[in-house]
Design an enzyme around this catalytic site. Structure first.
Site, mmCIF file in Angstrom:
data_model
loop_
_atom_site.group_PDB
_atom_site.id
_atom_site.type_symbol
_atom_site.label_atom_id
_atom_site.label_comp_id
_atom_site.label_asym_id
_atom_site.label_seq_id
_atom_site.Cartn_x
_atom_site.Cartn_y
_atom_site.Cartn_z
ATOM 1 C CB SER A 1 41.826 23.543 1.913
ATOM 2 O OG SER A 1 42.200 22.312 1.320
ATOM 3 N N GLY B 1 37.137 19.116 -6.993
ATOM 4 C CA GLY B 1 37.067 17.661 -7.097
ATOM 5 C C GLY B 1 38.315 16.901 -6.725
ATOM 6 C CB CYS C 1 45.014 34.887 4.767
ATOM 7 S SG CYS C 1 43.278 35.319 4.481
#
Length: 414
Positions: free
Chosen positions: A144, A186, A366
């Protein structure tokens, strides 16, 4: 026929830059003024011409993947930049406008992401192989947007800074129970447990991510603080002091925004704080990319704030802060693409050329979306009570706060 229609399309669209196009019969035509940037594409067959006329977004991506569209004397960046920069400034033929409107109105059906559909959509992208993602992500496998507090930051430092900024907005205290919706591999959960003393419940729909996250928690000795689950947010029970969700709202879909924010409100303690980190459009909604939906993120969607605001309002939550990150994601993905290119030998040993071209096209388009379109990242800080967080942002920039400088935390094994 198809070359005539494509010619009409490009003649109207290219108003700022010069695009040269070589057609399958070998003829080359120039579109746009010879005053801006320039690029040259070569098309090898009639089927690709047809695809470009019927659905330019899908046709361009598939044409590049299949080597039916090839940049000549320019890079893929050069060609896509021209196309993206001109697509909303010139004239679009009526048949394309009608097709775009149809795709826009179909989004409620395309994005009807039930729990079962969501599992399949997540597996399509995130369960490819952890080994692939390890080659181009940072050591913590943050998939991200990073937070570049200055241009000299490495990707690792910027991802640490991202987690620290989010943790600051959560106003954490040791012992708090945090729900991480869409916990990925995680990294965020491990950081909140290890550096902030929180208990974390992390939920994901990816079996690969779940297995890796659990292994990392075991290796770090944090299994007693972190509970990773294969679970849909619609099925989560309990009450949490804090909720964090990074890069997951893009997979929810327009029909489920009310459900999503309603669940955040239900799961959040009356004194709690939630932080939602999501890609968003700083402009009116448009149809989602057909190519991205087919090959990369089925069921995904980049929402406009105007689409999120009604659902947030109906949830009853306070919007205690909304921050917009500009260009941070473009910088992040450029790091990813550089690392992807640096490991091409390893990648091509496992994946065929079409996959490699697909993935590189995805990263490139992107990057350019964040650089040339009205696309950024929203931080939506939400709470039941208006006084749940300080009244100014000063608390976020306390240099004594954990990890505020973007320093690297204690490394957890991947």
């Amino acid at each position: 026929m198809w070359d005539t229609l494509l010619d009409r399309f490009l003649t109207g669209m290219m108003v700022e830059d010069r695009l040269s196009l070589t057609y399958p019969d070998g003829t080359t035509r120039d579109y746009g003024p010879d005053t801006g940037a320039s690029a040259h594409l070569e098309i090898s067959d009639e089927a690709t011409l047809r695809a470009l006329v019927l659905n330019p977004d899908l046709g361009l991506g598939e044409g590049y993947m299949d080597e039916k569209i090839t940049p000549r004397n320019c890079t893929l960046d050069d060609a896509l930049t021209l196309i993206i920069r001109n697509r909303f400034k010139g004239t679009i033929p009526p048949w394309m406008l009608m097709a775009n409107r149809a795709r826009f109105h179909m989004r409620r059906f395309i994005q009807n992401n039930t729990p079962n559909t969501s599992r399949k959509n997540v597996a399509h992208h995130y369960d490819i192989s952890d080994d692939l993602y390890r080659l181009f992500l940072d050591q913590d496998m943050q998939y991200s947007c990073a937070y570049f507090r200055d241009d000299e930051m490495t990707l690792e430092q910027a991802q640490v800074a991202k987690k620290a900024h989010i943790a600051g907005k959560l106003c954490l205290e040791p012992g708090m129970h945090v729900l991480d919706i869409g916990c990925g591999w995680g990294g965020m959960a491990l950081t909140l447990a290890q550096d902030y003393g929180c208990r974390v419940t992390g939920i994901t729909l990816s079996e690969n991510q779940l297995a890796t996250a659990r292994q990392r928690a075991d290796a770090a000795g944090l299994s007693d603080q972190i509970d990773f689950r294969l679970q849909d947010y619609r099925h989560t029970k309990g009450t949490f002091d804090r909720i964090v969700s990074v890069g997951m709202l893009e997979h929810v879909g327009v029909p489920n925004f009310d459900t999503y924010f309603g669940r955040v409100a239900e799961l959040l303690d009356p004194d709690g704080v939630a932080l939602i980190h999501t890609i968003g459009r700083s402009a009116p909604p448009i149809a989602h990319s057909s190519w991205i939906n087919k090959y990369i993120f089925p069921g995904g969607y980049v929402p406009s704030l105007s689409e999120l605001a009604p659902a947030m309002e109906r949830s009853g939550l306070w919007q205690t802060d909304i921050e917009v990150w500009r260009l941070h994601y473009a910088k992040t993905i450029r790091h990813w693409r550089d690392r992807f290119d640096a490991h091409l030998d390893e990648i091509t040993a496992t994946y065929d050329e079409r996959f490699v071209r697909m993935f590189r096209y995805y990263l490139t388009v992107c990057i350019l979306a964040f650089e040339h379109q009205m696309q950024g990242v929203y931080h939506l800080q939400l709470a039941h009570k208006r006084a749940a967080v300080p009244l100014t942002r000063d608390y976020l920039y306390d240099a004594s706060a954990p990890m505020a400088s973007g320093r690297q935390p204690k490394r957890v094994s991947a």
